[in-house]
Design an enzyme around this catalytic site. Structure first.
Site, mmCIF file in Angstrom:
data_model
loop_
_atom_site.group_PDB
_atom_site.id
_atom_site.type_symbol
_atom_site.label_atom_id
_atom_site.label_comp_id
_atom_site.label_asym_id
_atom_site.label_seq_id
_atom_site.Cartn_x
_atom_site.Cartn_y
_atom_site.Cartn_z
ATOM 1 N N HIS A 29 0.836 -1.214 0.000
ATOM 2 C CA HIS A 29 0.000 0.000 0.000
ATOM 3 C C HIS A 29 0.866 1.258 0.000
ATOM 4 O O HIS A 29 0.676 2.158 -0.839
ATOM 5 C CB HIS A 29 -0.908 -0.004 1.229
ATOM 6 C CG HIS A 29 -1.775 1.211 1.350
ATOM 7 N ND1 HIS A 29 -3.076 1.241 0.893
ATOM 8 C CD2 HIS A 29 -1.538 2.450 1.874
ATOM 9 C CE1 HIS A 29 -3.594 2.447 1.122
ATOM 10 N NE2 HIS A 29 -2.676 3.191 1.721
ATOM 11 N N GLU A 30 1.813 1.315 0.914
ATOM 12 C CA GLU A 30 2.666 2.505 1.000
ATOM 13 C C GLU A 30 3.599 2.625 -0.198
ATOM 14 O O GLU A 30 3.929 3.734 -0.629
ATOM 15 C CB GLU A 30 3.470 2.479 2.304
ATOM 16 C CG GLU A 30 2.619 2.447 3.572
ATOM 17 C CD GLU A 30 1.622 3.586 3.646
ATOM 18 O OE1 GLU A 30 1.868 4.655 3.056
ATOM 19 O OE2 GLU A 30 0.579 3.418 4.297
ATOM 20 N N HIS A 33 1.863 4.571 -2.850
ATOM 21 C CA HIS A 33 1.990 6.018 -2.624
ATOM 22 C C HIS A 33 3.389 6.506 -3.007
ATOM 23 O O HIS A 33 3.543 7.541 -3.665
ATOM 24 C CB HIS A 33 1.749 6.349 -1.145
ATOM 25 C CG HIS A 33 0.327 6.181 -0.698
ATOM 26 N ND1 HIS A 33 -0.741 6.683 -1.403
ATOM 27 C CD2 HIS A 33 -0.194 5.594 0.424
ATOM 28 C CE1 HIS A 33 -1.858 6.411 -0.747
ATOM 29 N NE2 HIS A 33 -1.552 5.738 0.352
#
Length: 377
Positions: A29-30, A33
């Site tokens: 997920h990170e 980003h």
């Protein structure tokens, strides 16, 4: 000695699988980003798996601090100009920066770059789930059965509607049925909701209305789950159980389909929650996830990875909810900015983020209370 052995068993049986699954999901997920931010030219000061004090870390040549933090229940990417890990901008500090540096801050980036960077986290979760399912389908294939009824349970919704052994289920509320699992998936999330089951009998299609009964079942690990049942059963001979093998492209598509089923199932559950057809005690938190991780680990790596895929979709979907502090909340602000032609004021954003944080904390407390109640009950 027995206490130490029990603790060691709990650690290796539940905590380690839980941390492996959670770390994988958070990291991906990170990373979504991070990669989108780097591609957009936004400066990144920190990439952390976990919150709180740093345990280990290093600085890369771009000035990003990569670290593993003490509280392993999430993570964050901190962009240049952020006031905190929640990506709340520090307006005063950004305004004081030189123009060249300000353009590299998250706040100074173009609207579309900010939106892409924020959306990339949940999208990465969906990609992870699709990849896991695709790999599983490529290696193991998929076991399917024809939607043919072998037995009708007495006093069931199907029996009352007139379903008979040998009937072929061809549609549910007009939606085509291909496998018996399609029936199970559709019916299970519709307890006490009228549905139309279309069966083919002697060459004729019959529309049979019925209401799935809300039923509590116990799985192989002793967990109790409520779902809808209509009372039909298939077997090896009638359902023609078989394993379907997929090529790479087909496996990816099946991964997309499987992930979509999780999305629609989640919305169905939330709808049932609001209307009272399902209990809120099935909403679990970290304790229940840890328990499920340990249980899946006993079935092997493949089962644990499939749990990771399910959780990855769920976390991606949760993050897209329009709640401030979540990715969906940021995207909501960007949508408002696109319509108004200017950002939402700092004061309004701060109030919204506080409300959003309160809502998220309330949800976490409620889910954890459900977990504790499950353990005690």
């Amino acid at each position: 000695m027995d206490m130490l052995a029990g603790f060691a068993g709990f650690l290796t049986g539940y905590i380690v699988p839980f941390l492996v699954v959670l770390t994988l999901i958070v990291f991906v997920h990170e990373m979504g980003h991070y990669l989108a931010g780097r591609w957009s030219g936004i400066g990144i000061t920190a990439f952390s798996v976990g919150f709180g004090p740093e345990l280990i870390g290093f600085n890369d040549r771009h000035g990003t601090r990569w670290k593993l933090s003490a509280i392993p229940l999430g993570g964050y990417v901190k962009f240049l100009g952020d006031d905190d890990p929640a990506s709340i901008p520090d307006y005063e500090s950004v305004a004081a920066l030189p123009e060249a540096v300000r353009k590299r801050t998250f706040l100074g980036a173009a609207l579309w770059k900010r939106a892409v960077t924020v959306a990339a986290g949940p999208i990465a979760n969906f990609v992870l789930a699709i990849a896991i399912f695709a790999v599983m389908f490529s290696i193991y294939g998929r076991q399917v059965a024809d939607p043919i009824v072998a037995e009708v349970r007495p006093d069931s919704a199907a029996a009352a509607a007139g379903v008979k052994p040998g009937d072929l289920l061809v549609a549910l509320d007009g939606n085509p049925v291909v496998t018996f699992d399609d029936v199970r998936r559709y019916v299970s999330v519709r307890p006490e909701m009228k549905i139309i089951v279309t069966v083919r009998r002697d060459g004729n299609d019959l529309d049979l209305p019925m209401v799935p009964q809300r039923t509590e079942i116990t799985d192989q690990f002793g967990n109790k789950v409520e779902l809808g049942l209509i009372g039909i059963v298939t077997n090896q001979e009638t359902g023609n159980f078989r394993v379907v093998e997929y090529g790479p492209a087909e496996a990816v598509w099946q991964g997309v389909v499987q992930s979509w089923h999780i999305v629609t199932g989640t919305f169905d559950y939330l709808s049932n929650l609001v209307t009272g057809r399902m209990k809120a005690d099935q909403l679990g938190g970290p304790i229940r996830v840890a328990q499920a991780s340990g249980q899946m680990a006993t079935l092997g790596v493949a089962a644990l990875l499939q749990l990771a895929a399910v959780l990855s979709v769920s976390i991606g979907l949760l993050n897209l909810m329009p709640v401030p502090v979540l990715d969906g909340g940021h995207l909501m602000f960007y949508a408002v900015e696109a319509i108004r032609g200017r950002p939402v004021g700092p004061g309004a954003q701060e109030i919204a983020f506080r409300i959003g944080m309160a809502l998220v904390l309330m949800l976490m407390v409620f889910a954890t209370w459900n977990d504790i109640s499950m353990l005690l009950g």
